[in-house]
Scaffold this active site. Structure first.
Site, short mmCIF file in Angstrom:
data_model
loop_
_atom_site.label_atom_id
_atom_site.label_comp_id
_atom_site.label_asym_id
_atom_site.label_seq_id
_atom_site.Cartn_x
_atom_site.Cartn_y
_atom_site.Cartn_z
N HIS A 92 -11.83 -66.12 -50.97
CA HIS A 92 -12.66 -64.95 -51.25
C HIS A 92 -12.27 -64.43 -52.63
O HIS A 92 -11.58 -63.41 -52.76
CB HIS A 92 -12.49 -63.91 -50.15
CG HIS A 92 -12.98 -64.40 -48.82
ND1 HIS A 92 -14.29 -64.27 -48.42
CD2 HIS A 92 -12.35 -65.08 -47.82
CE1 HIS A 92 -14.46 -64.82 -47.23
NE2 HIS A 92 -13.29 -65.32 -46.85
N THR A 129 -17.79 -60.99 -44.19
CA THR A 129 -18.49 -59.98 -43.40
C THR A 129 -19.37 -59.09 -44.28
O THR A 129 -20.50 -58.75 -43.92
CB THR A 129 -17.46 -59.09 -42.67
OG1 THR A 129 -16.49 -59.91 -42.03
CG2 THR A 129 -18.14 -58.21 -41.64
N ARG A 133 -19.13 -60.26 -35.44
CA ARG A 133 -19.57 -59.83 -36.77
C ARG A 133 -20.71 -60.69 -37.31
O ARG A 133 -21.26 -60.40 -38.37
CB ARG A 133 -18.38 -59.89 -37.74
CG ARG A 133 -17.28 -58.90 -37.44
CD ARG A 133 -16.03 -59.22 -38.24
NE ARG A 133 -15.41 -60.47 -37.78
CZ ARG A 133 -14.39 -61.07 -38.38
NH1 ARG A 133 -13.88 -60.55 -39.49
NH2 ARG A 133 -13.88 -62.17 -37.88
N HIS A 188 -18.01 -70.24 -40.52
CA HIS A 188 -16.94 -69.39 -39.98
C HIS A 188 -17.06 -69.38 -38.47
O HIS A 188 -18.11 -69.03 -37.92
CB HIS A 188 -17.08 -67.97 -40.53
CG HIS A 188 -16.30 -66.95 -39.77
ND1 HIS A 188 -15.08 -66.48 -40.17
CD2 HIS A 188 -16.59 -66.28 -38.61
CE1 HIS A 188 -14.63 -65.58 -39.31
NE2 HIS A 188 -15.53 -65.45 -38.35
N HIS A 239 -11.44 -72.26 -39.56
CA HIS A 239 -10.64 -71.43 -38.65
C HIS A 239 -10.46 -72.13 -37.29
O HIS A 239 -10.33 -71.47 -36.26
CB HIS A 239 -11.27 -70.04 -38.43
CG HIS A 239 -11.65 -69.34 -39.70
ND1 HIS A 239 -10.85 -69.33 -40.82
CD2 HIS A 239 -12.76 -68.62 -40.03
CE1 HIS A 239 -11.45 -68.63 -41.78
NE2 HIS A 239 -12.60 -68.20 -41.32
N ARG A 255 -7.83 -71.08 -34.73
CA ARG A 255 -7.87 -69.69 -34.27
C ARG A 255 -7.32 -69.54 -32.85
O ARG A 255 -6.74 -68.51 -32.49
CB ARG A 255 -9.32 -69.18 -34.33
CG ARG A 255 -9.46 -67.71 -34.01
CD ARG A 255 -10.91 -67.28 -34.06
NE ARG A 255 -11.48 -67.38 -35.39
CZ ARG A 255 -11.32 -66.47 -36.35
NH1 ARG A 255 -10.55 -65.41 -36.13
NH2 ARG A 255 -11.89 -66.63 -37.53
N ASP A 263 -8.15 -69.45 -46.99
CA ASP A 263 -8.85 -68.20 -46.68
C ASP A 263 -8.27 -67.08 -47.56
O ASP A 263 -8.13 -65.94 -47.13
CB ASP A 263 -8.74 -67.85 -45.20
CG ASP A 263 -9.87 -66.94 -44.72
OD1 ASP A 263 -10.83 -66.74 -45.49
OD2 ASP A 263 -9.78 -66.42 -43.60
#
Length: 392
Positions: A64, A100, A164, A196, A225, A228, A286
């Site tokens: 990001h 998001t 989200r 994601h 991910h 996770r 990430d």
């Protein structure tokens, strides 16, 4: 100025033995046996790398770069990435994404940050879109973004199995994938849908549904991910064994580790022991994302920030845990470049981009070259971002 790296133990990512490597401009000009090049009378920057490993620069498929987060309010928006966060970790290529927040974070800002980092020396690309659907784009269309904007190489990170996300239907995700696929074909790019995957119970089911009910192949999707949770990791194994590529997150969300999240090295070992090929596994940092923890009501309970340097840390941990060097490099560099259609990256070969890392005996970056420019020497930054404090 030409650069000659002498007597390096070369991995590309497969072991090539001891080589001399000549760099000129932004490319690797020659790979030869030690002493075979005749360069008398030429102006050279000569580096004797005897006893050190020379490897491709790491390729990070999810950063990001313009910041992310915000799940806890405006004050929880994470900072943008600085140049040396990547270069000091041996990361020479990053792919930027929104998450998001696609309101206070825009694709225009993401693209501008990619150009800024590129100007400072890093190789940068971006995904169009964000978590949400309908997909926000730069030109009004996914295919047009891929065809007309050089730095756009796919769409991401669109969210599934996450509160989200936009709770996509099969038809909606198939339409997104179709546009990305056609845009990639017409522009000669990877055109992947970088996905994601949240902690919802549906996991990767939607990707399999699209592949089963439409003409979109499973390999069009590139889910991240995957570590996770144990349940999602098991689904990732099934996805990879069906021919897909899975991405494991290197940045660890400390509050989540005691509960569900699997450390990256453990996730890699599990995938390999479950029959997944090394070529079907990548790792991403990430970087600069928020790493939120939510309670049972979906309220934010904790927040950390991803770090680009986690990719290099996990690379070292993989080697320390018994993964051979070429496989660790493949998972942190070559595989992501191949999957995203960035073939000049992730290898050391004549004509390839001169993105190189000279490792010290602890497998930490000693020297780093981005497109032929030496960014790190002796473990210290030689080039800093425009607004980075000199003391860092």
């Amino acid at each position: 100025m030409l650069t000659l790296i002498k007597n390096a133990t070369l991995y590309s990512p497969k072991p090539q033995g001891v080589k001399d490597v000549l760099l000129g401009g932004k490319q690797v000009l020659a790979l030869t046996e030690p002493g075979a090049l005749s360069l008398s009378g030429m102006k050279l920057d000569v580096i004797d790398a005897a006893g050190q490993c020379l490897v491709p620069g790491l390729v990070d498929p999810l950063v990001h770069i313009s910041g992310g987060g915000g799940e806890g309010g405006f004050h929880t928006r994470t900072p943008e990435m600085q140049l040396t966060e990547a270069t000091l970790a041996g990361v020479t290529t990053v792919v930027g994404a929104l998450g998001t927040d696609a309101v206070s974070r825009s694709l225009e800002d993401l693209l501008a940050k990619a150009y800024a980092l590129d100007n400072e020396g890093l190789s940068t690309y971006i995904y169009t879109g964000s978590y949400e659907y309908p997909v926000k784009t730069l030109t009004g269309d996914i295919t047009r973004d891929l065809m007309l904007i050089g730095k756009v190489i796919g769409i991401g990170e669109i969210a599934i199995a996450d509160h989200r996300g936009s709770q996509l239907s099969v038809a909606e995700l198939a339409r997104v994938a179709s546009q990305a696929r056609v845009g990639g074909m017409l522009s000669g790019k990877g055109g992947k849908v970088f996905v994601h995957v949240g902690d919802g119970s549906t996991g990767l089911a939607l990707l399999h549904q699209v592949a089963k009910e439409t003409d979109i192949p499973l390999g069009q999707f590139y889910p991240t991910h995957i570590n996770r949770s144990a349940a999602l990791l098991e689904q990732g194994v099934v996805f990879a064994r069906a021919g897909g590529v899975i991405d494991i997150t290197a940045s660890e969300n400390t509050p989540a580790l005691p509960n569900d999240e699997i450390p990256a090295v453990a996730a890699v070992h599990y995938a390999l022991e479950s029959g997944v090929s090394v070529s079907q596994i990548t790792l991403s940092s990430d970087g600069n994302a928020s790493l939120p923890v939510f309670d049972e009501q979906g309220r934010l309970a904790g927040l950390e920030v991803g770090r680009v340097g986690s990719l290099a840390r996990v690379f070292r941990e993989l080697v320390a845990a018994g993964i051979n060097l070429e496989d660790a490099l493949a998972m942190t560099s070559t595989n992501a470049a191949r999957t995203l259609g960035l073939e000049p990256k992730g290898v050391i070969a004549e004509g390839a981009d001169a993105d190189l890392v000279l490792l010290d005996r602890s497998f930490c970056p000693d020297s780093v070259w981005c497109r032929g420019k030496r960014m790190v020497a002796g473990g210290k930054a030689q080039v800093r971002g425009t607004f980075e404090p000199v003391g860092l």
